[in-house]
Write an enzyme that holds these catalytic residues in place. Sequence first.
Site, PDB file in Angstrom:
ATOM      1  N   ASP A   1       0.832  -1.214   0.000  1.00  0.00           N
ATOM      2  CA  ASP A   1       0.000   0.000   0.000  1.00  0.00           C
ATOM      3  C   ASP A   1       0.862   1.258   0.000  1.00  0.00           C
ATOM      4  O   ASP A   1       0.708   2.134   0.855  1.00  0.00           O
ATOM      5  CB  ASP A   1      -0.951   0.014   1.208  1.00  0.00           C
ATOM      6  CG  ASP A   1      -1.692  -1.279   1.397  1.00  0.00           C
ATOM      7  OD1 ASP A   1      -2.017  -1.911   0.383  1.00  0.00           O
ATOM      8  OD2 ASP A   1      -1.947  -1.668   2.550  1.00  0.00           O
TER       9      ASP A   1
ATOM     10  N   GLU B   1     -11.087  -0.209  -2.410  1.00  0.00           N
ATOM     11  CA  GLU B   1     -10.293   0.313  -1.303  1.00  0.00           C
ATOM     12  C   GLU B   1      -9.070   1.032  -1.846  1.00  0.00           C
ATOM     13  O   GLU B   1      -8.858   1.114  -3.064  1.00  0.00           O
ATOM     14  CB  GLU B   1      -9.870  -0.821  -0.367  1.00  0.00           C
ATOM     15  CG  GLU B   1      -8.924  -1.841  -0.972  1.00  0.00           C
ATOM     16  CD  GLU B   1      -8.588  -2.962  -0.001  1.00  0.00           C
ATOM     17  OE1 GLU B   1      -9.366  -3.200   0.936  1.00  0.00           O
ATOM     18  OE2 GLU B   1      -7.539  -3.610  -0.198  1.00  0.00           O
TER      19      GLU B   1
END
Length: 855
Positions: free
Chosen positions: A46, A297
């Site tokens: 991420d 997301e």
Amino acid sequence: MKTKGQFKRLLSAFLVMPLLIPGSALADEKPNDSEPIKFRNASVHDPSVIKDPKTGTYYVFGSHIDGAKSTDLINWDRFTNGYTTPDNKVYGDLSANLAESFEWAGENDADSKGGYAVWAPDIFWNKHYVNEDGTKGAYMIYYSVSSTYIRSAIGIAVSKNIEGPFKYVDTIMYSGFTNKEAYDQNSDVNKHWKNTNIDELVQDGDINKVNPNWFTENGEYNNKLYTNAIDANILQAQNNKLYMTYGSWSGGTFILELDKKTGLPKHPGKDGKTKDGRMIDRYFGTKIASGYGRSAEGTYAVYDKETDYYYLYITYGGLASDGGYQMRQFRSKNPDGPYVDAKGNPAVFPESFDIGVGNFPGNDDHKDIGNKMIGNFLFKRDLGEPGTGSGVGYLSPGHNSYLIDKKLDKEFIVTHTRFPEQGEMHEVRVHQTFKNRDKWPVPTPYRYAGETIEKVSKADVTGDYKYINHGKEITGDLTESTWIKFNKDQTISGAVTGTWKLYDDYRAKVTIDNEGTYDGVFIRQYDPVSQSWVMTFSAMSGEGVVIWGSHVKASSDKDLVKAIKQELSTSLPSTAISDITLPKTAARGAEITWESSHPEIISAEGSVTRPAPGSEDAVVDLTAAIKLGNATETVTISVTVAAKSEGGLSAFYDFNNGLENRTGTKEEAAVTGNRLNNTGGEITFAEGIAGQAAKFDGNSGLRLANGLITGDTYTVSLWLKPEQITEFTTAFFGARTSNNWISIVPKTSWGNTMVWAHDGDAWYDAVTDKTIPAGEWTHLAFSVNEGKAVFYMNGEAKYTGENFPNVFTTVDAAFGLGVNYWDTPYKGLMDEVRVYDGVSLQAEEIQSLYENPNK
């Protein structure tokens, strides 16, 4: 929605793919740059990118408190130490510093039981922030803590140094709260909303009391409409305002304006709707994307002054290698939307998606919403092409950030990705992007290597290409390249047909029959596996579909068939005990047909039937006929098929006579260092469960003889007395390759003491209901019979399952005790290790080994 698969393997390893994709014609070679480029890679999940305004150094901050830095976006060096505490490089004393956030989620609680879950930060330099000492300017990090798929929080920490340590400021957003006293499994956190910051916000008048719609009829959190508070992203808008986008799965992505001096949210205070009908919630803010429990997301928004658009990036799918993680794109003229894709689809999912409260990972009805930037792909290396291996590509690339580098006058998409045949290992990748004629940024096929776009000629771009169409599917399937050709008359032939056009020096217009027109650019890029510069193209259609091409050097049919013959002659195993792959096609569609001298032993399809026990091994000649156009070649390869064995005890280490294998059929064990494939350790001996035991010091292991197991039927039995229990540490490990293995593991966070296996891209977890204790002897046994697996603890079957992967399909698999290729080595005693090949012991036999360890 983060999943437990995220915790399975967070390797900080380099991707090693020793293969070549063909170089291009001389026109593809980049002048004065013939030396191979060596990339230094980092594993950061991420990744949020920032270019430090003070030094010009690039940083990525990611989940699990990982981070790396680079001066060129090519070579990365880690500067963090993960969850280490109290000397955490980012947060100092992690538990103490983030204690207020951890009161709600993320430390030794529910899904984070036994550890931490600090995820997906975003960092930016805020020149307006007022520090405690009255000075202005700080690096602000917006981090997430999480305990379940909905109970999470977002916090802020600040530092004057970009590498930290960062000091906690506040926990600003909560989710997963209820309207009653309630607790999650393995948690003592009362989820009532009064245990969040909402109570204080109501008392201070920042929001107009509690919204009853936040809850279901029975008082649970309504994640159909409201989000999981993770994945914050800070957006510096054109209107000189600061915003935060955030949210994962559940009710979607929201945006809140922030106070520039404090970094705290400016809550709307009351509910409402935007002009186009989207939700404005008093606490959560304005909904800008997704919702109704669909996968979405890793939001990231960026303003582009050149186009005057706000671009919004979101990732669909599941993050594991088989989850189909993929990046999607939208844009808007306003920071709070409405955001739409190339076709005009709104980023906020329609009410028709409403199927109730919950997350629905099996639903892909949103697949046509959002421009798909990059999904699973493989620029496939075909038989006969230079190099080895299957090609270069990505699995589950996603949760990207985006960088507009004004000094370089370049733009980049920065993501993590997993890789085909590499399991859950992930690394950061940076791709340069270029806007098409409709002002949509489109990623280029290869990772950034310093390339700059420049004028190209028709001769440069004519020829054969490996072709990828990323499509719109949300799938774990791998899209492999096909062959197409850009002909001199500007037609396209091969796997697809159509026309191509070069215009405005380097721009590409590609029209595919029965699909439509794609617009983008031609650019020379560095192919890191062939170590050459090749012409590529990348383009996007009006449907939001991205296509890629990688130019391939032409060769004659005759030369290519000879190359296929050469590779075939060395590609088959010299000894076989299981089915082998006999390729039927090769580069550019060459055809291969097979004949077998003994089809009853090895068929023309590669099916292997081993001779019966007591018989001699069989030698089979396999003849391949290769044809491409008018060019033909044949090659004959001899393969020995080993006869079946009677089965029995292939290894027995009781450690009464050092490291001897008591069966006498294989060599004794050898001491390793902290990995199976290194040296330098030390094994001593102590009193065992029966006689003498091996003592492992936590920095050493044992390498056993190769080939102890040679099929899908076997048993492993051993006694353990751990001095300490560490997650993922192996007791017994067997591997055909680094990506095909089994491991008997004393502890994982999700499966307790278990057997863990990986076979290519698939995981298998044989979990139990307890973790073996430290300081006590425990007997473990694992028995497999043609896919049926039983795992025993102290004579009791703790797991029974089907379809266990057949890992040991060769005669030379590697085996070890206490070490594997990645994890913390075993520390403690080990005794009476038995390995049976071709024999699956029954329950009563396992019970006897438990009750009579010295027999």
